[in-house]
Design an enzyme around this catalytic site. Structure first.
Site, PDB file in Angstrom:
ATOM      1  N   CYS A   2       0.821  -1.211   0.000  1.00  0.00           N
ATOM      2  CA  CYS A   2       0.000   0.000   0.000  1.00  0.00           C
ATOM      3  C   CYS A   2       0.855   1.262   0.000  1.00  0.00           C
ATOM      4  O   CYS A   2       1.968   1.273   0.513  1.00  0.00           O
ATOM      5  CB  CYS A   2      -0.875   0.017   1.244  1.00  0.00           C
ATOM      6  SG  CYS A   2      -1.833  -1.470   1.445  1.00  0.00           S
ATOM      7  N   ARG A  27       4.906   0.510  -6.150  1.00  0.00           N
ATOM      8  CA  ARG A  27       4.880  -0.379  -4.994  1.00  0.00           C
ATOM      9  C   ARG A  27       3.913  -1.538  -5.196  1.00  0.00           C
ATOM     10  O   ARG A  27       3.953  -2.522  -4.468  1.00  0.00           O
ATOM     11  CB  ARG A  27       4.474   0.402  -3.747  1.00  0.00           C
ATOM     12  CG  ARG A  27       5.461   1.489  -3.385  1.00  0.00           C
ATOM     13  CD  ARG A  27       4.867   2.480  -2.421  1.00  0.00           C
ATOM     14  NE  ARG A  27       4.653   1.935  -1.106  1.00  0.00           N
ATOM     15  CZ  ARG A  27       5.539   1.953  -0.112  1.00  0.00           C
ATOM     16  NH1 ARG A  27       6.707   2.521  -0.315  1.00  0.00           N
ATOM     17  NH2 ARG A  27       5.280   1.440   1.061  1.00  0.00           N
ATOM     18  N   TRP A  75      -2.943  -2.635  -1.636  1.00  0.00           N
ATOM     19  CA  TRP A  75      -2.524  -3.964  -2.089  1.00  0.00           C
ATOM     20  C   TRP A  75      -3.194  -4.935  -1.119  1.00  0.00           C
ATOM     21  O   TRP A  75      -2.842  -5.003   0.053  1.00  0.00           O
ATOM     22  CB  TRP A  75      -1.007  -4.054  -2.014  1.00  0.00           C
ATOM     23  CG  TRP A  75      -0.415  -5.264  -2.655  1.00  0.00           C
ATOM     24  CD1 TRP A  75      -0.104  -5.438  -3.970  1.00  0.00           C
ATOM     25  CD2 TRP A  75      -0.019  -6.483  -1.988  1.00  0.00           C
ATOM     26  NE1 TRP A  75       0.452  -6.691  -4.157  1.00  0.00           N
ATOM     27  CE2 TRP A  75       0.512  -7.350  -2.972  1.00  0.00           C
ATOM     28  CE3 TRP A  75      -0.073  -6.931  -0.676  1.00  0.00           C
ATOM     29  CZ2 TRP A  75       0.989  -8.613  -2.682  1.00  0.00           C
ATOM     30  CZ3 TRP A  75       0.407  -8.203  -0.382  1.00  0.00           C
ATOM     31  CH2 TRP A  75       0.924  -9.024  -1.380  1.00  0.00           C
ATOM     32  N   ASN A  99      -1.360   1.440   5.949  1.00  0.00           N
ATOM     33  CA  ASN A  99      -0.457   0.467   5.344  1.00  0.00           C
ATOM     34  C   ASN A  99       0.007  -0.461   6.458  1.00  0.00           C
ATOM     35  O   ASN A  99       0.390   0.013   7.521  1.00  0.00           O
ATOM     36  CB  ASN A  99       0.743   1.209   4.723  1.00  0.00           C
ATOM     37  CG  ASN A  99       1.709   0.259   4.032  1.00  0.00           C
ATOM     38  OD1 ASN A  99       1.415  -0.924   3.872  1.00  0.00           O
ATOM     39  ND2 ASN A  99       2.849   0.779   3.619  1.00  0.00           N
ATOM     40  N   GLY A 100      -0.063  -1.762   6.231  1.00  0.00           N
ATOM     41  CA  GLY A 100       0.358  -2.710   7.258  1.00  0.00           C
ATOM     42  C   GLY A 100      -0.732  -3.739   7.504  1.00  0.00           C
ATOM     43  O   GLY A 100      -1.678  -3.854   6.722  1.00  0.00           O
ATOM     44  N   GLU A 479      18.904 -15.600  -9.843  1.00  0.00           N
ATOM     45  CA  GLU A 479      18.368 -14.257 -10.020  1.00  0.00           C
ATOM     46  C   GLU A 479      17.769 -14.102 -11.422  1.00  0.00           C
ATOM     47  O   GLU A 479      16.698 -13.520 -11.597  1.00  0.00           O
ATOM     48  CB  GLU A 479      19.473 -13.216  -9.766  1.00  0.00           C
ATOM     49  CG  GLU A 479      19.161 -11.791 -10.179  1.00  0.00           C
ATOM     50  CD  GLU A 479      17.930 -11.189  -9.510  1.00  0.00           C
ATOM     51  OE1 GLU A 479      17.363 -11.803  -8.604  1.00  0.00           O
ATOM     52  OE2 GLU A 479      17.524 -10.097  -9.925  1.00  0.00           O
ATOM     53  N   LYS A 483      13.892 -13.105 -12.160  1.00  0.00           N
ATOM     54  CA  LYS A 483      13.549 -11.932 -12.975  1.00  0.00           C
ATOM     55  C   LYS A 483      12.576 -12.319 -14.072  1.00  0.00           C
ATOM     56  O   LYS A 483      11.587 -11.652 -14.315  1.00  0.00           O
ATOM     57  CB  LYS A 483      14.850 -11.379 -13.579  1.00  0.00           C
ATOM     58  CG  LYS A 483      14.918  -9.915 -13.782  1.00  0.00           C
ATOM     59  CD  LYS A 483      15.340  -9.130 -12.579  1.00  0.00           C
ATOM     60  CE  LYS A 483      14.515  -9.390 -11.363  1.00  0.00           C
ATOM     61  NZ  LYS A 483      15.002  -8.888 -10.127  1.00  0.00           N
ATOM     62  N   GLU A 486       9.021 -13.210 -12.653  1.00  0.00           N
ATOM     63  CA  GLU A 486       8.201 -12.152 -12.053  1.00  0.00           C
ATOM     64  C   GLU A 486       7.610 -11.195 -13.078  1.00  0.00           C
ATOM     65  O   GLU A 486       6.522 -10.668 -12.865  1.00  0.00           O
ATOM     66  CB  GLU A 486       8.927 -11.417 -10.913  1.00  0.00           C
ATOM     67  CG  GLU A 486      10.091 -10.554 -11.274  1.00  0.00           C
ATOM     68  CD  GLU A 486      10.691  -9.850 -10.040  1.00  0.00           C
ATOM     69  OE1 GLU A 486      11.897  -9.619 -10.042  1.00  0.00           O
ATOM     70  OE2 GLU A 486       9.952  -9.528  -9.100  1.00  0.00           O
ATOM     71  N   HIS A 502      19.954 -35.560 -11.685  1.00  0.00           N
ATOM     72  CA  HIS A 502      19.374 -36.218 -10.507  1.00  0.00           C
ATOM     73  C   HIS A 502      17.870 -36.038 -10.444  1.00  0.00           C
ATOM     74  O   HIS A 502      17.278 -36.147  -9.380  1.00  0.00           O
ATOM     75  CB  HIS A 502      20.069 -35.711  -9.243  1.00  0.00           C
ATOM     76  CG  HIS A 502      21.530 -36.017  -9.261  1.00  0.00           C
ATOM     77  ND1 HIS A 502      22.038 -37.249  -8.935  1.00  0.00           N
ATOM     78  CD2 HIS A 502      22.593 -35.261  -9.635  1.00  0.00           C
ATOM     79  CE1 HIS A 502      23.349 -37.246  -9.086  1.00  0.00           C
ATOM     80  NE2 HIS A 502      23.713 -36.044  -9.514  1.00  0.00           N
ATOM     81  N   LYS A 601       6.414  -3.637  -4.661  1.00  0.00           N
ATOM     82  CA  LYS A 601       7.829  -3.272  -4.605  1.00  0.00           C
ATOM     83  C   LYS A 601       8.393  -3.458  -3.208  1.00  0.00           C
ATOM     84  O   LYS A 601       9.505  -3.943  -3.034  1.00  0.00           O
ATOM     85  CB  LYS A 601       7.987  -1.807  -5.043  1.00  0.00           C
ATOM     86  CG  LYS A 601       9.432  -1.303  -5.043  1.00  0.00           C
ATOM     87  CD  LYS A 601      10.252  -1.986  -6.109  1.00  0.00           C
ATOM     88  CE  LYS A 601      11.705  -1.568  -6.113  1.00  0.00           C
ATOM     89  NZ  LYS A 601      12.535  -2.518  -6.862  1.00  0.00           N
TER      90      LYS A 601
HETATM   91  C1  AGP Z   1      12.922  -8.238  -7.019  1.00  0.00           C
HETATM   92  O1  AGP Z   1      12.824  -8.189  -8.384  1.00  0.00           O
HETATM   93  C2  AGP Z   1      11.703  -8.566  -6.326  1.00  0.00           C
HETATM   94  N1  AGP Z   1      10.649  -7.714  -6.711  1.00  0.00           N
HETATM   95  C3  AGP Z   1      11.772  -8.926  -4.864  1.00  0.00           C
HETATM   96  O2  AGP Z   1      12.262 -10.230  -4.841  1.00  0.00           O
HETATM   97  C4  AGP Z   1      12.630  -8.069  -3.893  1.00  0.00           C
HETATM   98  O3  AGP Z   1      13.980  -8.176  -4.205  1.00  0.00           O
HETATM   99  C5  AGP Z   1      12.357  -8.532  -2.452  1.00  0.00           C
HETATM  100  O4  AGP Z   1      11.005  -8.320  -2.152  1.00  0.00           O
HETATM  101  C6  AGP Z   1      13.222  -7.846  -1.432  1.00  0.00           C
HETATM  102  O5  AGP Z   1      12.986  -6.479  -1.374  1.00  0.00           O
HETATM  103  P1  AGP Z   1      13.964  -5.513  -0.606  1.00  0.00           P
HETATM  104  O6  AGP Z   1      15.273  -5.549  -1.321  1.00  0.00           O
HETATM  105  O7  AGP Z   1      13.313  -4.169  -0.679  1.00  0.00           O
HETATM  106  O8  AGP Z   1      14.088  -6.021   0.795  1.00  0.00           O
END
Ligand code: AGP
Length: 606
Positions: A2, A27, A75, A99-100, A479, A483, A486, A502, A601
């Site tokens: 949020c 976000r 969110w 938010n929370g 990674e 990427k 997502e 395996h 985000k």
């Molecule tokens: C990255 O592409 C992601 N959106 C996600 O994995 C992110 O890295 C993770 O939520 C950690 O966020 P932070 O670095 O703000 O702690």
């Protein structure tokens, strides 16, 4: 997660609220709303969907008019995305944005229902609005203090009281909130990009401090009603950094910003050719004093930590464990005061990483964080903080933050290896100077981005895909795979190349492309053997390697040749084509690259 904004000043605030909310879209959100004091009344407009939908609604029904208001992008956590569950919540007297997560909302709701309150939404937030109403005694601060003493969980709250039509009240715990200071106007926001267009000056609201914002005066007090004096911060970046600057998406812009971000992060930490973390209060003696290192983070930050593990163990011979923060916090980790726990986070607000930090401190380990957002909770609560200087990262898919996080791990590894007498000063200086050449090498890779875009076009109709690699290439593959999934929504898995046999090799057929990363020359032949195994089973293979390596053309379909640097630093170069493959695949599929579905985000709930 949020996003919260608020404005009190002389201007008509609805457009300002929407404009500020648009800067928090990155976000992640599924609905939006605003509440404005209009002719002395609290009036709310909200709906499911994007901000543009809210604008259309106001075009039809009339724009709210007033100079004091709050806004929110939601969110969903409690209750589906819907008009009714959107924020703000409240009644004619008190309206809030939140938010929370309120963990004991059910208990509060039952109590309030027993007092005759009715609830329209399924949200936890509405219980806070009604709790404030229940305790309201004409004094907003006392009311807020009383209400938050009953709430368990995390919250950043922006609150309007009808009886105080020219004031916004705010309070937070475990969710970020800043208070912006303009010229005759004041703001609240979840993050600096929301208000940078209007002011660079802001206060960081501390846990359970209550802010009272008027147009020309902001006061803070603690839960005992004692006034609090706070340090004013000034953002050292501007609007342009928070805008797309001619790029189609923030993600592409941020990929291109990586060379500069590395320079900004690395340069201030090099003195006389050697790594130097004294700016963070980290001495050579301190680094020398740990028996073990734990790296704890989520998502991309955790994968940056995985590269860190390989490099620190290889160079400095200190055992490193990498933990997913959501696991670390509940696995009862064995830590001592001779352990260093490194928390990695772009936002500095990730709930599980923050909880892990608090746990590590409680057990008695030394904590150090690598954080991008200045003044964020993780940065403030760690014993030591190393700020990365990536500038604001807006795209949900992290790219430049990853790059600067690993550049800090390299510097740390060099420093640890030197301070533990494993490498000489000359070797340390040589490694530092190689690290300084990385930005130019990345620029070279970026010149070939059209080629990568062509490869992405081969992947766009794929449903499943494997990334394989060994050693550091495996660390990077994880990674790359994250990427891709997502933002392109293609299912992919990263596997240690030697582990395929395996089990997962049974999945390989001509519908299963494989991206093989082979930049570690001592492991090259072994990875190529695995490539041949998948090729023999029909897989289309894309190989990412040094351009100088000779590759058996029969074994691969595409080669992405990279400029050469010491193998140990190759993840920084090879990350770029993997980011670009994910980016172009997402673009070609017509996805919302910067705001992928279901993602946020900054994940401020566990
Ligand atoms: C990255 O592409 C992601 N959106 C996600 O994995 C992110 O890295 C993770 O939520 C950690 O966020 P932070 O670095 O703000 O702690």
């Amino acid at each position: 997660m949020c996003g919260i904004v608020g404005y009190v000043g002389q201007k008509d605030c609805t457009k300002i609220l929407l404009d500020s909310l648009s800067k928090l879209e990155y976000r992640g959100y599924d609905s939006a709303g605003v509440a404005v004091v209009q002719n002395g009344k609290l009036v709310t407009k909200k709906n499911k969907g994007r901000l543009s939908g809210l604008e259309e609604k106001m075009d039809k029904e009339g724009w709210l008019k007033g100079t004091c208001g709050i806004g929110h992008t939601r969110w969903a956590t409690h209750g589906e995305p819907s008009d009714i569950n959107s924020h703000p919540h409240g009644n004619a007297n008190i309206t809030i944005v939140h938010n929370g997560i309120i963990e004991n909302y059910k208990k509060i709701k039952d109590f309030l229902e027993s007092k005759g309150y009715e609830f329209a939404s399924q949200t936890d937030t509405e219980t806070v609005a009604k709790l404030l109403d229940y305790y309201y005694n004409g004094d907003p601060r006392e009311t807020i203090t009383r209400a938050i003493s009953e709430i368990e969980g995390s919250y950043a709250l922006g609150i309007l009281f009808k009886d105080f039509p020219n004031e916004i009240f705010a309070v937070r715990k475990d969710s970020p909130l800043i208070v912006g200071v303009g010229d005759g106007e004041s703001f609240i926001a979840s993050d600096v990009p929301a208000i940078i267009k209007y002011t660079k000056n802001y206060y960081l609201l501390e846990e359970n401090e209550i802010a009272d914002l008027k147009a020309d005066k902001i006061t803070f007090c603690d839960i005992h009603g004692m006034s609090v004096q706070k340090e004013l911060h000034t953002a050292n970046w501007d609007m342009e950094a928070a805008e797309k600057g001619g790029y189609e998406h923030f993600m592409l812009k941020e990929i291109h910003e990586q060379p500069n971000a590395i320079k900004m992060t690395v340069s201030p930490r090099i003195v006389d050719g050697m790594p130097d973390f004294s700016e963070s209060g980290i001495s050579r003696e301190l680094l020398n004093s740990f028996n073990r290192i734990f790296i704890v983070a989520c998502g991309t930050a955790m994968y940056a930590g995985t590269v860190g593990k390989y490099v620190i163990e290889r160079l400095a011979r200190i055992p490193v464990t990498v933990d997913v923060a959501s696991e670390f916090r509940y696995r009862n980790p064995i830590l001592t005061d001779k352990d260093l726990v490194i928390l990695v986070s772009q936002s500095g607000e990730t709930a599980d990483t923050l909880a892990s930090l608090r746990l590590a401190k409680k057990i008695g380990a030394t904590t150090m964080s690598i954080v991008n957002v200045k003044g964020s909770s993780i940065a403030r609560e760690s014993d030591y903080v190393i700020y990365s200087h990536a500038g604001p990262e807006i795209s949900v898919a992290s790219t430049k933050a990853y790059m600067v996080q690993i550049s800090i791990f390299y510097l740390l590894a060099f420093e640890l290896a030197y301070s533990n007498d494993i490498i000489t000063k000359d070797e340390c200086r040589r490694l530092v100077s190689v690290l300084q050449t990385v930005p130019d090498k990345i620029e070279e890779v970026l010149k070939d981005k059209d080629e990568v875009s062509h490869i992405a076009s081969q992947l766009m109709s794929t449903e499943n895909l494997f990334y394989i690699g060994r050693g550091l290439d495996y660390a990077l593959s994880m990674e790359g795979s994250l990427k891709l999934k997502e933002i392109s929504y293609i299912h992919s898995e990263a596997y240690a190349a030697g582990e395929l046999k395996h089990g997962p090799i049974s999945l390989i057929n001509d519908d299963m492309p494989v991206i093989a990363v082979a930049t570690q020359r001592e492991l090259f032949d072994k990875t190529i053997s695995n490539v041949k195994e998948v090729k023999a089973r029909g897989a289309k293979v894309i190989l990412v390697t040094h351009s100088s390596m000779s590759v058996d053309e029969e074994a691969v379909d595409f080669v992405i040749g990279l400029p050469t640097i010491d193998d140990m630093l190759m993840p920084m170069i090879a990350a770029v084509p993997l980011q670009l493959i994910a980016y172009y695949t997402s673009v070609l599929k017509g996805n919302d690259v910067d705001k992928p579905r279901n993602l946020a985000k900054s994940v401020t709930v566990e």
